[in-house]
Structure formats: C-alpha cells, structure tokens
Design a protein around this motif. Structure first.
Motif, PDB file in Angstrom:
ATOM      1  N   PHE A 127     -11.602  10.891  -4.614  1.00  0.00           N
ATOM      2  CA  PHE A 127     -10.236  11.404  -4.714  1.00  0.00           C
ATOM      3  C   PHE A 127     -10.088  12.455  -5.810  1.00  0.00           C
ATOM      4  O   PHE A 127      -8.976  12.714  -6.288  1.00  0.00           O
ATOM      5  CB  PHE A 127      -9.266  10.246  -4.962  1.00  0.00           C
ATOM      6  CG  PHE A 127      -9.091   9.345  -3.772  1.00  0.00           C
ATOM      7  CD1 PHE A 127      -8.388   9.774  -2.657  1.00  0.00           C
ATOM      8  CD2 PHE A 127      -9.648   8.076  -3.752  1.00  0.00           C
ATOM      9  CE1 PHE A 127      -8.228   8.948  -1.547  1.00  0.00           C
ATOM     10  CE2 PHE A 127      -9.503   7.240  -2.655  1.00  0.00           C
ATOM     11  CZ  PHE A 127      -8.791   7.672  -1.539  1.00  0.00           C
ATOM     12  N   ASP A 181      -9.465   4.214  -8.036  1.00  0.00           N
ATOM     13  CA  ASP A 181     -10.019   5.537  -7.737  1.00  0.00           C
ATOM     14  C   ASP A 181      -8.917   6.512  -7.358  1.00  0.00           C
ATOM     15  O   ASP A 181      -8.909   7.675  -7.801  1.00  0.00           O
ATOM     16  CB  ASP A 181     -11.021   5.441  -6.583  1.00  0.00           C
ATOM     17  CG  ASP A 181     -12.292   4.701  -6.963  1.00  0.00           C
ATOM     18  OD1 ASP A 181     -12.549   4.518  -8.169  1.00  0.00           O
ATOM     19  OD2 ASP A 181     -13.029   4.297  -6.035  1.00  0.00           O
ATOM     20  N   TYR A 182      -7.991   6.057  -6.533  1.00  0.00           N
ATOM     21  CA  TYR A 182      -6.900   6.919  -6.090  1.00  0.00           C
ATOM     22  C   TYR A 182      -5.988   7.301  -7.259  1.00  0.00           C
ATOM     23  O   TYR A 182      -5.632   8.476  -7.423  1.00  0.00           O
ATOM     24  CB  TYR A 182      -6.109   6.195  -5.000  1.00  0.00           C
ATOM     25  CG  TYR A 182      -4.905   6.943  -4.494  1.00  0.00           C
ATOM     26  CD1 TYR A 182      -5.026   8.218  -3.965  1.00  0.00           C
ATOM     27  CD2 TYR A 182      -3.634   6.358  -4.518  1.00  0.00           C
ATOM     28  CE1 TYR A 182      -3.920   8.906  -3.493  1.00  0.00           C
ATOM     29  CE2 TYR A 182      -2.524   7.028  -4.047  1.00  0.00           C
ATOM     30  CZ  TYR A 182      -2.673   8.308  -3.527  1.00  0.00           C
ATOM     31  OH  TYR A 182      -1.571   8.987  -3.064  1.00  0.00           O
ATOM     32  N   LYS A 183      -5.666   6.325  -8.086  1.00  0.00           N
ATOM     33  CA  LYS A 183      -4.790   6.578  -9.227  1.00  0.00           C
ATOM     34  C   LYS A 183      -5.413   7.531 -10.231  1.00  0.00           C
ATOM     35  O   LYS A 183      -4.731   8.391 -10.808  1.00  0.00           O
ATOM     36  CB  LYS A 183      -4.442   5.252  -9.909  1.00  0.00           C
ATOM     37  CG  LYS A 183      -3.565   5.388 -11.139  1.00  0.00           C
ATOM     38  CD  LYS A 183      -3.284   4.032 -11.763  1.00  0.00           C
ATOM     39  CE  LYS A 183      -2.449   4.161 -13.027  1.00  0.00           C
ATOM     40  NZ  LYS A 183      -2.180   2.840 -13.656  1.00  0.00           N
ATOM     41  N   GLY A 227     -12.701   8.933   1.063  1.00  0.00           N
ATOM     42  CA  GLY A 227     -11.345   9.252   0.657  1.00  0.00           C
ATOM     43  C   GLY A 227     -10.877  10.623   1.097  1.00  0.00           C
ATOM     44  O   GLY A 227     -11.625  11.600   1.043  1.00  0.00           O
ATOM     45  N   PHE A 281      -5.748   1.929   3.094  1.00  0.00           N
ATOM     46  CA  PHE A 281      -7.098   1.676   2.595  1.00  0.00           C
ATOM     47  C   PHE A 281      -7.664   0.444   3.305  1.00  0.00           C
ATOM     48  O   PHE A 281      -7.021  -0.613   3.332  1.00  0.00           O
ATOM     49  CB  PHE A 281      -7.094   1.427   1.087  1.00  0.00           C
ATOM     50  CG  PHE A 281      -6.463   2.546   0.287  1.00  0.00           C
ATOM     51  CD1 PHE A 281      -6.821   3.864   0.508  1.00  0.00           C
ATOM     52  CD2 PHE A 281      -5.496   2.272  -0.681  1.00  0.00           C
ATOM     53  CE1 PHE A 281      -6.240   4.897  -0.231  1.00  0.00           C
ATOM     54  CE2 PHE A 281      -4.920   3.290  -1.423  1.00  0.00           C
ATOM     55  CZ  PHE A 281      -5.288   4.606  -1.195  1.00  0.00           C
ATOM     56  N   PRO A 328      -2.865   9.093   1.593  1.00  0.00           N
ATOM     57  CA  PRO A 328      -4.322   8.940   1.525  1.00  0.00           C
ATOM     58  C   PRO A 328      -4.872   8.002   2.596  1.00  0.00           C
ATOM     59  O   PRO A 328      -4.125   7.259   3.248  1.00  0.00           O
ATOM     60  CB  PRO A 328      -4.507   8.314   0.143  1.00  0.00           C
ATOM     61  CG  PRO A 328      -3.307   7.409   0.009  1.00  0.00           C
ATOM     62  CD  PRO A 328      -2.167   8.131   0.706  1.00  0.00           C
ATOM     63  N   ARG A 377      -8.844   5.678   3.174  1.00  0.00           N
ATOM     64  CA  ARG A 377     -10.247   5.400   2.843  1.00  0.00           C
ATOM     65  C   ARG A 377     -10.766   4.268   3.740  1.00  0.00           C
ATOM     66  O   ARG A 377     -10.061   3.312   4.012  1.00  0.00           O
ATOM     67  CB  ARG A 377     -10.420   4.987   1.373  1.00  0.00           C
ATOM     68  CG  ARG A 377     -11.871   4.530   1.057  1.00  0.00           C
ATOM     69  CD  ARG A 377     -12.071   4.051  -0.368  1.00  0.00           C
ATOM     70  NE  ARG A 377     -12.372   5.161  -1.263  1.00  0.00           N
ATOM     71  CZ  ARG A 377     -12.657   5.023  -2.568  1.00  0.00           C
ATOM     72  NH1 ARG A 377     -12.650   3.807  -3.112  1.00  0.00           N
ATOM     73  NH2 ARG A 377     -12.928   6.071  -3.312  1.00  0.00           N
ATOM     74  N   ILE A 407      -6.823  12.871   1.437  1.00  0.00           N
ATOM     75  CA  ILE A 407      -5.360  12.911   1.447  1.00  0.00           C
ATOM     76  C   ILE A 407      -4.963  14.040   2.373  1.00  0.00           C
ATOM     77  O   ILE A 407      -5.508  15.151   2.289  1.00  0.00           O
ATOM     78  CB  ILE A 407      -4.777  13.142   0.039  1.00  0.00           C
ATOM     79  CG1 ILE A 407      -5.208  12.026  -0.908  1.00  0.00           C
ATOM     80  CG2 ILE A 407      -3.255  13.220   0.092  1.00  0.00           C
ATOM     81  CD1 ILE A 407      -4.728  12.212  -2.338  1.00  0.00           C
ATOM     82  N   HIS A 444      -8.072   9.647  -9.636  1.00  0.00           N
ATOM     83  CA  HIS A 444      -8.689  10.835  -9.025  1.00  0.00           C
ATOM     84  C   HIS A 444     -10.208  10.850  -9.201  1.00  0.00           C
ATOM     85  O   HIS A 444     -10.782  11.817  -9.713  1.00  0.00           O
ATOM     86  CB  HIS A 444      -8.087  12.118  -9.615  1.00  0.00           C
ATOM     87  CG  HIS A 444      -6.597  12.119  -9.677  1.00  0.00           C
ATOM     88  ND1 HIS A 444      -5.887  12.298 -10.850  1.00  0.00           N
ATOM     89  CD2 HIS A 444      -5.663  11.923  -8.706  1.00  0.00           C
ATOM     90  CE1 HIS A 444      -4.593  12.241 -10.602  1.00  0.00           C
ATOM     91  NE2 HIS A 444      -4.431  12.007  -9.310  1.00  0.00           N
ATOM     92  N   THR A 478     -10.543   0.854  -5.009  1.00  0.00           N
ATOM     93  CA  THR A 478      -9.964   1.989  -4.293  1.00  0.00           C
ATOM     94  C   THR A 478      -8.643   2.418  -4.916  1.00  0.00           C
ATOM     95  O   THR A 478      -8.392   3.617  -5.099  1.00  0.00           O
ATOM     96  CB  THR A 478      -9.749   1.630  -2.807  1.00  0.00           C
ATOM     97  OG1 THR A 478     -11.018   1.382  -2.205  1.00  0.00           O
ATOM     98  CG2 THR A 478      -9.048   2.754  -2.071  1.00  0.00           C
ATOM     99  N   ALA A 535      -7.545  15.180  -5.377  1.00  0.00           N
ATOM    100  CA  ALA A 535      -6.134  14.787  -5.335  1.00  0.00           C
ATOM    101  C   ALA A 535      -5.369  15.247  -6.575  1.00  0.00           C
ATOM    102  O   ALA A 535      -4.145  15.381  -6.538  1.00  0.00           O
ATOM    103  CB  ALA A 535      -6.015  13.274  -5.194  1.00  0.00           C
TER     104      ALA A 535
END
Length: 297
Positions: free
Chosen positions: A275, A267-269, A97, A253, A57, A59, A99, A271, A264, A278
């Motif tokens: 994201f 958010d990534y974890k 964001g 990031f 990823p 961001r 990936i 989705h 962040t 993702a």
C-alpha cells in the motif's frame, strides 16, 4: 449424471457504495460464501444520480467487473485508468494490495461484480488487470444457445483469461426451446444467477425466474438448462475449484487468519507492504465524484 440443485434464493435490492443499488447473490445471509466465491452482486446506477464506488482498497482476492449495460469508469493507484463499456469486463487481481475507484457513467448502467478468493500462495502477488472489450470476448453459439466465455470453456470455445483459481464464468443466452448441457469438473462449486426471463434447471426441472440464484450440489459431471418459455432467457453460470483454506474477511480484505487481517489493516494504515502508493493518493474520478464536478468541463 446431471448435477442436482442444492438451494434456490431470491436476491432483493439493497443499498451499496454511494447511492448504488445491488441485488446480492453470493454473500447474502441465505447463501454465504461458497468456496472459492466470496460475493456476486448485480448493480445498477448512474453517477449523476449519486451512484459510485469511490476510492477503496482490496487485498487477498480477485474482483471481476462485467458491464451488461452502460459504462463504468475506473482508476487505481497504479496509474491505470479507463472505462469498461457494455459487454466488456475487467479481471483484477488485488493480490497484496490495491486502491481503486469505480464510477458509473452519465447514463444508467447495469453490471455484475464477482469476488473470487485466492490461495494463500497468491494472496501477496503483485496486483494485475486483465481487460476485455465486448469485441474481444470469446463467443460460442450452437442450436439457439449463445455463450460469452468470460473464463473457462463452453461449446468448444475457450477463454484466454488467466484465472489463478480455476474458474468458469459464462454469460448464457438461450432462445425459446433451446437446451444446454454444460460440463463441469466434478467437485467444483457451481451456481447460476438469472438475469432476464426464466429457465428450467437441473434434473428436477425446476423453473427459476429472474434475480434468483441456484446453487448446485458438488456431484455430477454437467449442469443442464432448458428454455421452455417463448422468451429469451439470460443467466450467468459460474463454477470454480474449491480452495479449502481458512477464510478471514474484514470488509475488502480477505486473508487466511485474524493475524493476517490485523497485519493488513496496519499495512493499509501505514502505507506499506503493498500500500505504499496509497500515501497522498486520491483518484481523479473519485475526487470529482465526491465534489459533484465529475461531468463539469
């Protein structure tokens, strides 16, 4: 006034990604991050030899992938995929964001990747791409000097690539005995990285060999180069307007505060907030690369 040299640092090979080798310029310990630039890597490798950068990823900043030799395949969770061939580039604004996966082709490839920070007002923009093939690049030539204008302007030619952070990115080739005086806005951060040959730089007339980075002071109105050798010299000259904001960085990031980095990661974890795509997404090229089936019919 010609811009003086502030620092010269050699880049040595180090491992990066999966099986790739890089020479880190900006971002290495002796130089660090120089606003607005976060990193510049020269990288080499081929996917049959295990070199690749599968799904990862980003961001808060932009990545510029420029292929010098060979080719690299890319695919992202916005369903954009393709291949960047020699002389081509991709200017990717990660924004809020993205990936993606980047995998070198069958043959040995050589390229550069530059990371450019974004102002806080742009960090949560929607991700975008600007792609250019070799034939679409702006090229300027004069008196033994050839400049591929990736961004900014040189020798009377201007790139149409949009840069949210004002940037010059020039690929310069100089014949024997050629000279170049490149205007640079005063106060900008400027550096060059020597790809091939050796070039004499600045008012100090310092000769710089390949794989060295020259960081210039933020004074003066132009940078100057001389090719006093009998061989061609090639380097990239990169300059940008400093952003002047705090930088909080955690791997891929780049935000302004530790709290924004924590957000962040959440958010990534989970989705969300850029994201969403993702969830359950894996790139085709990244999966085949990991499984060893990329080049099997």
């Amino acid at each position: 006034m010609s811009t003086p040299i502030e620092k010269v640092v050699e880049s040595e090979w180090q491992a990066e990604g999966h099986g790739a080798k890089v020479r880190r310029s900006i971002g290495r310990q002796e130089i660090g991050q120089i606003d607005p630039f976060l990193m510049l890597d020269e990288f080499v490798g081929s996917s049959p030899e295990g070199a690749g950068f599968p799904d990862h990823p980003h961001r808060g900043f932009e990545t510029v992938t420029y292929v010098l030799e060979g080719e690299i395949y890319h695919e992202d969770f916005l369903n954009k995929k393709g291949v960047i061939t020699a002389g081509g580039m991709q200017w990717m604004t990660a924004g809020r964001g993205i990936i993606h996966s980047e995998i070198p082709g069958r043959e040995m490839m050589r390229g550069l990747q530059l990371w450019i920070n974004l102002k806080s007002t742009f960090k949560m923009d929607e991700p975008t791409h600007q792609d250019r093939s070799a034939s679409e690049m702006v090229v300027a030539e004069s008196s033994g000097v050839k400049v591929i204008v990736i961004a900014g302007e040189a020798l009377g030619k201007k790139s149409e690539v949009r840069t949210r952070t004002p940037v010059y990115y020039l690929d310069v080739t100089m014949q024997a005995n050629a000279t170049l005086k490149q205007p640079i806005p005063e106060g900008w951060t400027t550096f060059c990285y020597i790809l091939d040959g050796e070039v004499t730089v600045g008012p100090e007339s310092k000769t710089i060999p390949a794989h060295h980075t020259v960081v210039f002071a933020r004074v003066g109105k132009f940078v100057e180069f001389f090719n006093k050798s009998s061989e061609l010299v090639r380097f990239v000259l990169i300059s940008g307007e400093p952003i002047g904001e705090p930088v909080a960085k955690h791997g891929p990031f780049v935000m302004n505060t530790a709290e924004e980095i924590e957000q962040t990661l959440d958010d990534y974890k989970n989705h969300k907030n850029g994201f969403e795509n993702a969830k359950n997404w894996k790139s085709d090229i990244g999966t085949k690369f990991r499984n060893g089936t990329l080049w099997k019919d």
